[in-house]
Write a protein that holds these residues in place. Structure first.
Motif, PDB file in Angstrom:
ATOM      1  N   VAL A  49       0.834  -1.188   0.000  1.00 28.69           N
ATOM      2  CA  VAL A  49       0.000   0.000   0.000  1.00 28.69           C
ATOM      3  C   VAL A  49       0.881   1.255   0.000  1.00 28.69           C
ATOM      4  O   VAL A  49       1.832   1.363   0.782  1.00 28.69           O
ATOM      5  N   GLY A  50       0.596   2.186  -0.908  1.00 27.18           N
ATOM      6  CA  GLY A  50       1.379   3.407  -1.003  1.00 27.18           C
ATOM      7  C   GLY A  50       2.834   3.178  -1.353  1.00 27.18           C
ATOM      8  O   GLY A  50       3.664   4.072  -1.201  1.00 27.18           O
ATOM      9  N   ASN A  51       3.157   1.961  -1.830  1.00 26.00           N
ATOM     10  CA  ASN A  51       4.550   1.563  -2.069  1.00 26.00           C
ATOM     11  C   ASN A  51       5.401   1.755  -0.804  1.00 26.00           C
ATOM     12  O   ASN A  51       6.579   2.093  -0.869  1.00 26.00           O
ATOM     13  N   ALA A  52       4.757   1.512   0.346  1.00 24.23           N
ATOM     14  CA  ALA A  52       5.413   1.760   1.632  1.00 24.23           C
ATOM     15  C   ALA A  52       6.483   0.729   1.966  1.00 24.23           C
ATOM     16  O   ALA A  52       7.375   1.006   2.772  1.00 24.23           O
ATOM     17  N   GLN A  53       6.364  -0.479   1.400  1.00 19.12           N
ATOM     18  CA  GLN A  53       7.329  -1.547   1.679  1.00 19.12           C
ATOM     19  C   GLN A  53       7.593  -1.652   3.192  1.00 19.12           C
ATOM     20  O   GLN A  53       8.734  -1.531   3.644  1.00 19.12           O
ATOM     21  N   PRO A  54       6.539  -1.899   3.972  1.00 15.51           N
ATOM     22  CA  PRO A  54       6.669  -1.833   5.436  1.00 15.51           C
ATOM     23  C   PRO A  54       7.270  -3.082   6.073  1.00 15.51           C
ATOM     24  O   PRO A  54       7.419  -3.142   7.296  1.00 15.51           O
ATOM     25  N   TRP A  55       7.584  -4.103   5.268  1.00 18.83           N
ATOM     26  CA  TRP A  55       8.105  -5.345   5.825  1.00 18.83           C
ATOM     27  C   TRP A  55       9.510  -5.147   6.383  1.00 18.83           C
ATOM     28  O   TRP A  55      10.347  -4.446   5.825  1.00 18.83           O
ATOM     29  N   ARG A  56       9.772  -5.802   7.496  1.00 17.53           N
ATOM     30  CA  ARG A  56      11.099  -5.820   8.111  1.00 17.53           C
ATOM     31  C   ARG A  56      11.425  -7.270   8.447  1.00 17.53           C
ATOM     32  O   ARG A  56      10.764  -7.882   9.284  1.00 17.53           O
ATOM     33  N   TYR A  57      12.430  -7.819   7.775  1.00 17.97           N
ATOM     34  CA  TYR A  57      12.830  -9.217   7.966  1.00 17.97           C
ATOM     35  C   TYR A  57      14.038  -9.289   8.896  1.00 17.97           C
ATOM     36  O   TYR A  57      15.017  -8.559   8.724  1.00 17.97           O
ATOM     37  N   VAL A  58      13.963 -10.174   9.876  1.00 16.25           N
ATOM     38  CA  VAL A  58      15.051 -10.349  10.840  1.00 16.25           C
ATOM     39  C   VAL A  58      15.486 -11.812  10.823  1.00 16.25           C
ATOM     40  O   VAL A  58      14.713 -12.694  11.227  1.00 16.25           O
ATOM     41  N   ARG A  59      16.707 -12.065  10.355  1.00 18.79           N
ATOM     42  CA  ARG A  59      17.231 -13.438  10.359  1.00 18.79           C
ATOM     43  C   ARG A  59      17.767 -13.762  11.756  1.00 18.79           C
ATOM     44  O   ARG A  59      18.534 -13.006  12.331  1.00 18.79           O
ATOM     45  N   ILE A  60      17.359 -14.896  12.290  1.00 20.70           N
ATOM     46  CA  ILE A  60      17.779 -15.307  13.630  1.00 20.70           C
ATOM     47  C   ILE A  60      18.967 -16.253  13.492  1.00 20.70           C
ATOM     48  O   ILE A  60      18.809 -17.428  13.150  1.00 20.70           O
ATOM     49  N   ARG A  61      20.156 -15.748  13.761  1.00 18.79           N
ATOM     50  CA  ARG A  61      21.361 -16.566  13.645  1.00 18.79           C
ATOM     51  C   ARG A  61      21.890 -17.006  15.011  1.00 18.79           C
ATOM     52  O   ARG A  61      22.679 -17.944  15.092  1.00 18.79           O
ATOM     53  N   SER A  62      21.491 -16.321  16.066  1.00 20.71           N
ATOM     54  CA  SER A  62      21.961 -16.632  17.411  1.00 20.71           C
ATOM     55  C   SER A  62      21.366 -17.949  17.900  1.00 20.71           C
ATOM     56  O   SER A  62      20.143 -18.143  17.873  1.00 20.71           O
TER      57      SER A  62
END
Length: 212
Positions: A49-62
């Protein structure tokens, strides 16, 4: 590029959707970092929506965080099971595997940045949930891209969102959307596991469609 020259694209897409199963049983073979990067890149081609690109991906390596996530999910699985008073239903529930957090080689948490400046709230002023809907579209894009490369994905929803956000220490404006497992599946099947185990079958598609 014109799409008409591609061989049987509709059939291939339908087959991909059919094989896009939620995976809980993983092999622990590591995934190549370049492959994971490519999947995350493709996920961000999704519409928003609105080209907001609101996704935030967090890779869990710990390792410590992975153990903490799996322990939390196990606690939630037990608590959810206690809600089923019917012994037969509880028996079917107890044999379900509801996450692969200990086996999957890649764990990714996905959040929606509800306060980010991108998109300037276009389309989200009246339907603020559209930001999270956009994140779900990105996850589905990742799911299809992974399946097309022979990689399984499992969406772990049996967790407490606030607990996950606190555990990972993300900004307060990030709303938890999903905890994902990625890796090679132990086996292949085009029938949902919950259907195979008698929990819930697919219904005819027309039952979900109304005409006004």
């Amino acid at each position: 590029m014109p799409m008409s020259g591609l061989p049987d694209l509709p059939g291939a897409l339908e087959e991909l959707l059919l094989w896009r199963r939620d995976v809980r049983h993983f092999r622990n073979d590591p995934l190549d970092d370049a492959l994971v990067d490519d999947l995350l890149r493709i996920a961000q081609l999704a519409p928003s929506v609105g080209n907001a690109q609101p996704w935030r991906y967090v890779r869990i390596r710990s390792t410590d965080l992975r153990v903490a996530l799996a322990t939390h999910a196990d606690e939630q699985v037990r608590a959810a099971g206690d809600r089923y008073a019917d012994s037969r239903l509880r028996g079917r529930y107890d044999v379900l595997k509801l996450h692969g957090l200990r086996q999957a080689p890649e764990i990714v948490a996905v959040f929606c940045d509800e306060a980010g400046p991108r998109g300037r709230r276009l389309g989200a002023a009246t339907v603020p949930e559209a930001l999270c809907y956009s994140v779900v579209l990105s996850i589905h894009t990742l799911w299809l891209a992974a399946r097309a490369r022979g990689i399984g994905l499992g969406w772990v929803s049996i967790v407490q969102p606030d607990h996950i956000a606190k555990l990972l220490g993300v900004p307060r404006s990030w709303r938890f959307v999903a905890l994902l497992c990625l890796g090679q599946a132990e086996g292949e099947d085009d029938v949902p596991e919950l259907q195979r185990r008698g929990w819930q079958a697919r219904v005819p598609w027309r039952e979900n469609v109304s005409v006004l």
